[in-house]
Motif scaffolding. Sequence first.
Motif, PDB file in Angstrom:
ATOM      1  N   ASN A  70      -7.870 -12.817 -13.296  1.00 48.74           N
ATOM      2  CA  ASN A  70      -7.458 -12.684 -14.697  1.00 48.74           C
ATOM      3  C   ASN A  70      -6.179 -11.867 -14.831  1.00 48.74           C
ATOM      4  OD1 ASN A  70      -9.648 -14.174 -15.626  1.00 48.74           O
ATOM      5  ND2 ASN A  70     -10.953 -12.369 -15.872  1.00 48.74           N
ATOM      6  N   LEU A  71      -6.042 -10.831 -14.006  1.00 50.59           N
ATOM      7  CA  LEU A  71      -4.824 -10.018 -14.038  1.00 50.59           C
ATOM      8  C   LEU A  71      -3.603 -10.851 -13.654  1.00 50.59           C
ATOM      9  CD1 LEU A  71      -6.000  -6.653 -12.412  1.00 50.59           C
ATOM     10  CD2 LEU A  71      -5.230  -6.991 -14.782  1.00 50.59           C
ATOM     11  N   LEU A  72      -3.767 -11.688 -12.653  1.00 52.50           N
ATOM     12  CA  LEU A  72      -2.656 -12.519 -12.189  1.00 52.50           C
ATOM     13  C   LEU A  72      -2.312 -13.593 -13.211  1.00 52.50           C
ATOM     14  CD1 LEU A  72      -3.671 -12.860  -8.434  1.00 52.50           C
ATOM     15  CD2 LEU A  72      -1.640 -11.697  -9.318  1.00 52.50           C
ATOM     16  N   LEU A  73      -3.330 -14.153 -13.863  1.00 50.82           N
ATOM     17  CA  LEU A  73      -3.093 -15.204 -14.858  1.00 50.82           C
ATOM     18  C   LEU A  73      -2.543 -14.639 -16.162  1.00 50.82           C
ATOM     19  CD1 LEU A  73      -6.282 -17.406 -14.353  1.00 50.82           C
ATOM     20  CD2 LEU A  73      -3.949 -17.951 -13.659  1.00 50.82           C
ATOM     21  N   ALA A  74      -2.846 -13.370 -16.454  1.00 48.91           N
ATOM     22  CA  ALA A  74      -2.413 -12.756 -17.712  1.00 48.91           C
ATOM     23  C   ALA A  74      -0.948 -12.360 -17.691  1.00 48.91           C
ATOM     24  CB  ALA A  74      -3.271 -11.536 -18.012  1.00 48.91           C
ATOM     25  N   ASN A  75      -0.338 -12.372 -16.490  1.00 50.61           N
ATOM     26  CA  ASN A  75       1.080 -12.000 -16.365  1.00 50.61           C
ATOM     27  C   ASN A  75       1.374 -10.626 -16.956  1.00 50.61           C
ATOM     28  OD1 ASN A  75       1.862 -14.486 -15.140  1.00 50.61           O
ATOM     29  ND2 ASN A  75       1.857 -15.462 -17.163  1.00 50.61           N
ATOM     30  N   VAL A  76       0.492  -9.650 -16.643  1.00 46.02           N
ATOM     31  CA  VAL A  76       0.676  -8.289 -17.158  1.00 46.02           C
ATOM     32  C   VAL A  76       1.739  -7.523 -16.376  1.00 46.02           C
ATOM     33  CG1 VAL A  76      -1.658  -8.113 -18.057  1.00 46.02           C
ATOM     34  CG2 VAL A  76      -1.192  -7.460 -15.687  1.00 46.02           C
ATOM     35  N   GLY A  77       2.202  -8.095 -15.304  1.00 41.37           N
ATOM     36  CA  GLY A  77       3.224  -7.459 -14.475  1.00 41.37           C
ATOM     37  C   GLY A  77       3.695  -8.439 -13.424  1.00 41.37           C
TER      38      GLY A  77
ATOM     39  N   SER B 231       3.769 -10.620 -10.434  1.00 44.52           N
ATOM     40  CA  SER B 231       2.656 -11.102  -9.617  1.00 44.52           C
ATOM     41  C   SER B 231       2.794 -10.684  -8.158  1.00 44.52           C
ATOM     42  CB  SER B 231       2.563 -12.629  -9.713  1.00 44.52           C
ATOM     43  OG  SER B 231       3.765 -13.238  -9.258  1.00 44.52           O
ATOM     44  N   ARG B 232       4.021 -10.481  -7.697  1.00 43.01           N
ATOM     45  CA  ARG B 232       4.219 -10.068  -6.303  1.00 43.01           C
ATOM     46  C   ARG B 232       3.620  -8.700  -6.029  1.00 43.01           C
ATOM     47  NH1 ARG B 232      10.398 -11.923  -4.552  1.00 43.01           N
ATOM     48  NH2 ARG B 232      10.062 -14.181  -4.800  1.00 43.01           N
ATOM     49  N   ILE B 233       3.483  -7.892  -7.093  1.00 41.53           N
ATOM     50  CA  ILE B 233       2.881  -6.566  -6.951  1.00 41.53           C
ATOM     51  C   ILE B 233       1.398  -6.609  -7.322  1.00 41.53           C
ATOM     52  CG2 ILE B 233       2.907  -4.182  -7.802  1.00 41.53           C
ATOM     53  CD1 ILE B 233       5.911  -4.493  -8.224  1.00 41.53           C
ATOM     54  N   ILE B 234       1.083  -7.280  -8.432  1.00 44.13           N
ATOM     55  CA  ILE B 234      -0.289  -7.338  -8.931  1.00 44.13           C
ATOM     56  C   ILE B 234      -1.226  -7.984  -7.914  1.00 44.13           C
ATOM     57  CG2 ILE B 234      -1.804  -8.208 -10.763  1.00 44.13           C
ATOM     58  CD1 ILE B 234       0.092  -6.016 -11.658  1.00 44.13           C
ATOM     59  N   ARG B 235      -0.735  -8.950  -7.160  1.00 45.05           N
ATOM     60  CA  ARG B 235      -1.599  -9.659  -6.208  1.00 45.05           C
ATOM     61  C   ARG B 235      -2.099  -8.754  -5.074  1.00 45.05           C
ATOM     62  NH1 ARG B 235       2.653 -13.495  -2.760  1.00 45.05           N
ATOM     63  NH2 ARG B 235       4.058 -11.807  -2.112  1.00 45.05           N
ATOM     64  N   TRP B 236      -1.491  -7.583  -4.929  1.00 48.93           N
ATOM     65  CA  TRP B 236      -1.930  -6.643  -3.897  1.00 48.93           C
ATOM     66  C   TRP B 236      -2.961  -5.644  -4.425  1.00 48.93           C
ATOM     67  CZ3 TRP B 236      -0.888  -7.356   1.107  1.00 48.93           C
ATOM     68  CH2 TRP B 236       0.189  -8.185   1.439  1.00 48.93           C
ATOM     69  N   ASN B 237      -3.541  -5.909  -5.596  1.00 48.04           N
ATOM     70  CA  ASN B 237      -4.559  -5.007  -6.135  1.00 48.04           C
ATOM     71  C   ASN B 237      -5.817  -5.062  -5.261  1.00 48.04           C
ATOM     72  OD1 ASN B 237      -6.914  -6.646  -7.560  1.00 48.04           O
ATOM     73  ND2 ASN B 237      -5.004  -7.766  -7.966  1.00 48.04           N
ATOM     74  N   PRO B 238      -6.589  -3.985  -5.205  1.00 44.11           N
ATOM     75  CA  PRO B 238      -7.746  -3.928  -4.282  1.00 44.11           C
ATOM     76  C   PRO B 238      -8.819  -4.970  -4.565  1.00 44.11           C
ATOM     77  CG  PRO B 238      -7.739  -2.051  -5.790  1.00 44.11           C
ATOM     78  CD  PRO B 238      -6.417  -2.719  -5.935  1.00 44.11           C
ATOM     79  N   PHE B 239      -8.980  -5.375  -5.829  1.00 47.55           N
ATOM     80  CA  PHE B 239      -9.996  -6.370  -6.150  1.00 47.55           C
ATOM     81  C   PHE B 239      -9.680  -7.726  -5.505  1.00 47.55           C
ATOM     82  CE2 PHE B 239     -10.206  -3.586 -10.023  1.00 47.55           C
ATOM     83  CZ  PHE B 239     -11.406  -2.982  -9.687  1.00 47.55           C
ATOM     84  N   ASN B 240      -8.410  -8.006  -5.351  1.00 52.02           N
ATOM     85  CA  ASN B 240      -8.004  -9.284  -4.757  1.00 52.02           C
ATOM     86  C   ASN B 240      -8.431  -9.367  -3.293  1.00 52.02           C
ATOM     87  OD1 ASN B 240      -6.856 -11.840  -4.858  1.00 52.02           O
ATOM     88  ND2 ASN B 240      -4.787 -11.122  -4.511  1.00 52.02           N
TER      89      ASN B 240
ATOM     90  N   THR C 187      -8.789 -23.592  -1.941  1.00 52.84           N
ATOM     91  CA  THR C 187      -9.202 -23.180  -3.289  1.00 52.84           C
ATOM     92  C   THR C 187      -8.777 -21.751  -3.603  1.00 52.84           C
ATOM     93  OG1 THR C 187     -11.111 -24.663  -3.215  1.00 52.84           O
ATOM     94  CG2 THR C 187     -11.180 -22.858  -4.816  1.00 52.84           C
ATOM     95  N   TYR C 188      -9.028 -20.824  -2.705  1.00 58.98           N
ATOM     96  CA  TYR C 188      -8.842 -19.410  -3.014  1.00 58.98           C
ATOM     97  C   TYR C 188      -7.408 -18.924  -2.821  1.00 58.98           C
ATOM     98  CZ  TYR C 188     -13.804 -18.739  -3.751  1.00 58.98           C
ATOM     99  OH  TYR C 188     -15.069 -18.798  -4.263  1.00 58.98           O
ATOM    100  N   HIS C 189      -6.620 -19.632  -2.026  1.00 62.14           N
ATOM    101  CA  HIS C 189      -5.225 -19.232  -1.869  1.00 62.14           C
ATOM    102  C   HIS C 189      -4.484 -19.338  -3.199  1.00 62.14           C
ATOM    103  CE1 HIS C 189      -1.201 -18.763  -0.352  1.00 62.14           C
ATOM    104  NE2 HIS C 189      -0.871 -19.976  -0.739  1.00 62.14           N
ATOM    105  N   ILE C 190      -4.839 -20.334  -3.988  1.00 61.36           N
ATOM    106  CA  ILE C 190      -4.220 -20.496  -5.309  1.00 61.36           C
ATOM    107  C   ILE C 190      -4.563 -19.311  -6.207  1.00 61.36           C
ATOM    108  CG2 ILE C 190      -4.144 -21.965  -7.373  1.00 61.36           C
ATOM    109  CD1 ILE C 190      -4.884 -24.331  -5.549  1.00 61.36           C
ATOM    110  N   THR C 191      -5.773 -18.804  -6.060  1.00 58.25           N
ATOM    111  CA  THR C 191      -6.233 -17.682  -6.895  1.00 58.25           C
ATOM    112  C   THR C 191      -5.684 -16.346  -6.419  1.00 58.25           C
ATOM    113  OG1 THR C 191      -8.296 -18.872  -7.341  1.00 58.25           O
ATOM    114  CG2 THR C 191      -8.264 -16.508  -7.788  1.00 58.25           C
ATOM    115  N   SER C 192      -5.720 -16.122  -5.111  1.00 59.55           N
ATOM    116  CA  SER C 192      -5.308 -14.822  -4.573  1.00 59.55           C
ATOM    117  C   SER C 192      -3.795 -14.660  -4.465  1.00 59.55           C
ATOM    118  CB  SER C 192      -5.928 -14.611  -3.194  1.00 59.55           C
ATOM    119  OG  SER C 192      -5.339 -15.480  -2.242  1.00 59.55           O
ATOM    120  N   MET C 193      -3.078 -15.783  -4.282  1.00 57.13           N
ATOM    121  CA  MET C 193      -1.627 -15.784  -4.105  1.00 57.13           C
ATOM    122  C   MET C 193      -1.192 -15.027  -2.846  1.00 57.13           C
ATOM    123  SD  MET C 193      -0.187 -15.284  -7.991  1.00 57.13           S
ATOM    124  CE  MET C 193      -0.769 -16.302  -9.349  1.00 57.13           C
TER     125      MET C 193
END
Length: 256
Positions: A189-196, A198-207, A220-226
């Motif tokens: 959701n963070l990645l899809l919301a474009n809150v920042g 994506s090159r940085i947000i995708r490194w969040n611990p939840f990912n 399937t999951y590579h598209i989600t995790s980036m």
Amino acid sequence: MYTELRQELYKLSHRKLPWLIIIFMVALMVIIGLAMGRTYSNLLVMTCYDSSMVIMLLLVIVGSTIFSMEFQNETIIPLIYRSRGRGSVFFAKFVTLFLYDVILHIIAIMVTFLLNIVPIINNPVSWTAIYKYHQPLVINMLATTGVDLVTSSLIISLICLSSCLINSNTVVIAINALIIFMGSGLSSNLLLANVGPSRIIRWNPFNMLNLTTQYYNYATYHITSMLSNSQLLLGTICYVIIFTLLAYWCFQRKHF
């Protein structure tokens, strides 16, 4: 730390909960096999009957008794007084939980072999059949297990950190269970919301919780995790180190 580790292993082995939980894990593996059917025989073997999330949940339950229950019941105080230092107590508990994690994965592999030998709920598979990543199925299974040990180590580090911050056993279980079930979705959701960026947000611990599932379902999951598999692996290892060091820092400064 050897004395402290031996004490922790003794306490763990003489509790009923860790052994009863293993029975629960095996039962869930059988249920998952029945639910997915014989169509996914190879995938079930590769993932040890999708035992990854089950193992992480069991680690949360057992891990909370190793840390939070001792804080909650104040049994940690005499333990520290009898040890060489807080560091020995902390890492003895961490290593004990990791060893329990390894045992759970070994049992999952053994049950997978057994269910393949006695094909009650699954079609027999050829262990040498080429499956994912142009590798034999048995290598896929062992590699997935190794990857999942890294992913579950992230959960162990979070258990240690949350337990050092919160004394309530129930709250620690609830928080970590929510992370397991909702962490991946929150990252997506963070990645899809474009809150920042994506090159940085995708490194969040939840990912990083996508590591195991992406390994056996990359498309399937590579598209989600980036992130690629190697990037997720690197990120997960880094967060394990960071959260473990934070937990150790909190443990050293915690007032009992």
